[in-house]
Design a protein around this motif. Structure first.
Motif, PDB file in Angstrom:
ATOM      1  N   ILE A   1      78.386  34.384 -75.678  1.00 22.21           N
ATOM      2  CA  ILE A   1      78.726  34.423 -74.054  1.00 22.21           C
ATOM      3  C   ILE A   1      78.389  32.943 -73.643  1.00 22.21           C
ATOM      4  N   VAL A   2      77.698  32.219 -73.969  1.00 21.71           N
ATOM      5  CA  VAL A   2      77.191  31.066 -73.415  1.00 21.71           C
ATOM      6  C   VAL A   2      77.819  29.980 -74.336  1.00 21.71           C
ATOM      7  N   PHE A   3      78.456  30.180 -75.431  1.00 22.86           N
ATOM      8  CA  PHE A   3      78.923  28.976 -76.377  1.00 22.86           C
ATOM      9  C   PHE A   3      79.871  28.190 -75.617  1.00 22.86           C
ATOM     10  N   THR A   4      80.809  28.732 -74.871  1.00 24.09           N
ATOM     11  CA  THR A   4      81.919  27.989 -74.222  1.00 24.09           C
ATOM     12  C   THR A   4      81.007  26.891 -73.067  1.00 24.09           C
ATOM     13  N   PHE A   5      79.923  27.233 -72.774  1.00 25.14           N
ATOM     14  CA  PHE A   5      79.178  26.404 -71.769  1.00 25.14           C
ATOM     15  C   PHE A   5      78.686  25.328 -72.679  1.00 25.14           C
ATOM     16  N   LEU A   6      78.101  25.563 -73.672  1.00 28.97           N
ATOM     17  CA  LEU A   6      77.515  24.468 -74.541  1.00 28.97           C
ATOM     18  C   LEU A   6      78.702  23.683 -75.014  1.00 28.97           C
TER      19      LEU A   6
ATOM     20  N   GLY B   1      70.789  26.762 -68.576  1.00 27.49           N
ATOM     21  CA  GLY B   1      71.174  27.979 -68.113  1.00 27.49           C
ATOM     22  C   GLY B   1      71.619  28.785 -69.618  1.00 27.49           C
ATOM     23  N   SER B   2      72.158  28.180 -70.508  1.00 31.29           N
ATOM     24  CA  SER B   2      72.357  28.494 -71.815  1.00 31.29           C
ATOM     25  C   SER B   2      71.185  29.202 -72.712  1.00 31.29           C
ATOM     26  N   PHE B   3      70.395  28.215 -72.618  1.00 31.25           N
ATOM     27  CA  PHE B   3      68.989  28.399 -73.337  1.00 31.25           C
ATOM     28  C   PHE B   3      68.240  29.559 -72.409  1.00 31.25           C
ATOM     29  N   MET B   4      68.250  29.492 -71.276  1.00 29.35           N
ATOM     30  CA  MET B   4      67.591  30.503 -70.755  1.00 29.35           C
ATOM     31  C   MET B   4      68.180  32.041 -70.809  1.00 29.35           C
ATOM     32  N   VAL B   5      69.408  32.020 -71.126  1.00 32.31           N
ATOM     33  CA  VAL B   5      70.138  33.432 -71.446  1.00 32.31           C
ATOM     34  C   VAL B   5      70.168  33.743 -72.934  1.00 32.31           C
TER      35      VAL B   5
ATOM     36  N   TYR C   1      73.245  33.163 -63.126  1.00 34.33           N
ATOM     37  CA  TYR C   1      73.468  32.961 -61.957  1.00 34.33           C
ATOM     38  C   TYR C   1      74.004  31.284 -61.970  1.00 34.33           C
ATOM     39  N   GLY C   2      73.109  30.404 -62.705  1.00 31.62           N
ATOM     40  CA  GLY C   2      73.553  29.063 -62.632  1.00 31.62           C
ATOM     41  C   GLY C   2      74.922  28.683 -63.436  1.00 31.62           C
ATOM     42  N   LEU C   3      74.949  29.533 -64.577  1.00 33.89           N
ATOM     43  CA  LEU C   3      76.355  29.446 -65.216  1.00 33.89           C
ATOM     44  C   LEU C   3      77.581  29.925 -64.512  1.00 33.89           C
ATOM     45  N   MET C   4      77.312  30.958 -63.554  1.00 34.46           N
ATOM     46  CA  MET C   4      78.211  31.238 -62.723  1.00 34.46           C
ATOM     47  C   MET C   4      78.705  30.390 -61.643  1.00 34.46           C
ATOM     48  N   SER C   5      77.646  29.423 -61.171  1.00 30.34           N
ATOM     49  CA  SER C   5      78.290  28.601 -60.347  1.00 30.34           C
ATOM     50  C   SER C   5      78.779  27.482 -60.818  1.00 30.34           C
ATOM     51  N   VAL C   6      78.639  27.375 -62.051  1.00 22.87           N
ATOM     52  CA  VAL C   6      79.270  26.047 -62.730  1.00 22.87           C
ATOM     53  C   VAL C   6      80.886  26.380 -63.010  1.00 22.87           C
ATOM     54  N   LEU C   7      81.032  27.905 -63.367  1.00 23.11           N
ATOM     55  CA  LEU C   7      82.335  28.374 -63.429  1.00 23.11           C
ATOM     56  C   LEU C   7      83.174  27.939 -62.109  1.00 23.11           C
ATOM     57  N   VAL C   8      82.570  28.247 -61.006  1.00 21.28           N
ATOM     58  CA  VAL C   8      83.174  28.319 -59.612  1.00 21.28           C
ATOM     59  C   VAL C   8      83.368  26.783 -59.255  1.00 21.28           C
ATOM     60  N   SER C   9      82.263  26.215 -59.311  1.00 21.38           N
ATOM     61  CA  SER C   9      82.580  24.761 -59.101  1.00 21.38           C
ATOM     62  C   SER C   9      83.342  23.690 -60.060  1.00 21.38           C
ATOM     63  N   GLN C  10      83.770  24.062 -61.179  1.00 17.49           N
ATOM     64  CA  GLN C  10      84.306  23.696 -61.957  1.00 17.49           C
ATOM     65  C   GLN C  10      85.928  23.820 -61.536  1.00 17.49           C
ATOM     66  N   ALA C  11      86.183  25.268 -61.236  1.00 18.51           N
ATOM     67  CA  ALA C  11      87.583  25.634 -61.202  1.00 18.51           C
ATOM     68  C   ALA C  11      88.226  24.942 -59.874  1.00 18.51           C
TER      69      ALA C  11
ATOM     70  N   GLY D   1      81.405  38.416 -68.832  1.00 20.84           N
ATOM     71  CA  GLY D   1      80.450  38.623 -69.873  1.00 20.84           C
ATOM     72  C   GLY D   1      78.908  38.068 -69.246  1.00 20.84           C
ATOM     73  N   LEU D   2      78.701  37.379 -68.238  1.00 23.69           N
ATOM     74  CA  LEU D   2      77.707  36.921 -67.581  1.00 23.69           C
ATOM     75  C   LEU D   2      77.166  38.283 -66.688  1.00 23.69           C
ATOM     76  N   MET D   3      77.981  38.975 -66.132  1.00 19.82           N
ATOM     77  CA  MET D   3      77.726  39.966 -65.646  1.00 19.82           C
ATOM     78  C   MET D   3      76.869  41.321 -66.448  1.00 19.82           C
ATOM     79  N   MET D   4      77.618  41.219 -67.595  1.00 18.52           N
ATOM     80  CA  MET D   4      76.680  42.042 -68.542  1.00 18.52           C
ATOM     81  C   MET D   4      75.305  41.679 -69.073  1.00 18.52           C
ATOM     82  N   VAL D   5      75.286  40.314 -69.041  1.00 15.86           N
ATOM     83  CA  VAL D   5      73.960  39.502 -69.175  1.00 15.86           C
ATOM     84  C   VAL D   5      72.888  40.141 -67.993  1.00 15.86           C
ATOM     85  N   LEU D   6      73.479  40.176 -66.769  1.00 23.79           N
ATOM     86  CA  LEU D   6      72.637  40.732 -65.788  1.00 23.79           C
ATOM     87  C   LEU D   6      72.343  41.885 -65.931  1.00 23.79           C
TER      88      LEU D   6
END
Length: 261
Positions: A24-29, A71-75, A86-96, A117-122
């Protein structure tokens, strides 16, 4: 058949949640590494195409790298996964919005899948807690988990909807799309959700290797970057489906409804 699948997958069952969170976090890394390697190009892009000065663009890019890595390591290592997600979600929105892709249908739909995928983590980290004020009505942790599971599995399927907007319609693609769409519908309604998710994991894994082969010689830089972006976002979606296999579709599903009858 269901018992046979459970027995076959029992040795791997403890590893699935860890693998799912990692994918799930691979794309962020990968994105954080790409920003670091292409730092000057990124700053120039914001300056020439988005009219953002180098000073502010460097702050934005630096914060993105920091949030994505932490955020990736925390997940992955389950250290305050909720804050990491939530931090990774904020990155998705801000980058868009920063890259001007917020209203680009293809990228918007794929980002929704990663968000799923992040919602499944939550949903996986929500635990039973006693309400702070027992006399006041509030949404229970159980209800929150159910809503996150429902929202997560709905958002995960948008990867397939995004794929409908790209490429030519060939016979193999039509077959792939029909099978994928049927499995997605089953995931959304929660009917044989785990089996449908397993099928989607296999389907996405195979197609990802053959379609998004950015490592193949002959691609120009733009095509390679585009394929690499799709490849790692597909991995994140695969991770979301793996987490769905691990934690289940939740109470708001046809499978759970059958159990209560």
């Amino acid at each position: 058949m269901e018992d046979a699948l459970d027995k076959a997958g029992r040795p791997l069952k403890p590893l699935i949640p860890l693998l799912a969170r990692f994918l799930i976090v691979f794309t962020f890394l990968e994105d954080s590494m790409r920003i670091y390697v292409q730092w000057e190009d990124q700053v120039q892009f914001f300056d020439s195409r988005r009219s953002i000065t180098p000073f502010f663009s460097q702050i934005f890019l630096g914060l993105n790298i920091l949030v994505m890595v932490l955020g990736s390591f925390m997940v992955v290592f389950k250290k305050r996964q909720d804050i990491g997600a939530y931090g990774l979600m904020s990155v998705l929105v801000s980058q868009a919005f920063a890259y001007g892709l917020a209203f680009h249908l293809y990228f918007f739909l794929r980002n929704l899948s990663v968000l799923g995928g992040l919602m499944m983590v939550l949903s996986d980290v929500i635990v039973q807690r006693r309400p702070m004020f027992a006399a006041l009505p509030e949404l229970s942790e159980t209800s929150k988990r159910r809503y996150f599971q429902l929202g997560g599995r709905i958002l995960l399927i948008f990867l397939f909807l995004g794929s409908f907007t790209q490429g030519k319609w060939t016979l193999p693609r039509i077959v792939f799309s029909v099978l994928g769409l049927l499995a997605c519908i089953m995931v959304v309604v929660g009917f044989k959700a785990k089996h449908s998710a397993i099928f989607l994991v296999l389907l996405l894994s195979v197609s990802n290797v053959f379609i998004n082969n950015f490592w193949t010689p002959g691609h120009n830089q733009f095509k390679r970057d585009f394929l690499r972006y799709d490849f790692f976002q597909n991995l994140s979606t695969i991770g979301g489906f793996l987490l769905l296999i691990s934690v289940g579709p939740g109470n708001y599903s046809f499978d759970e409804h059958k159990k209560s009858i």
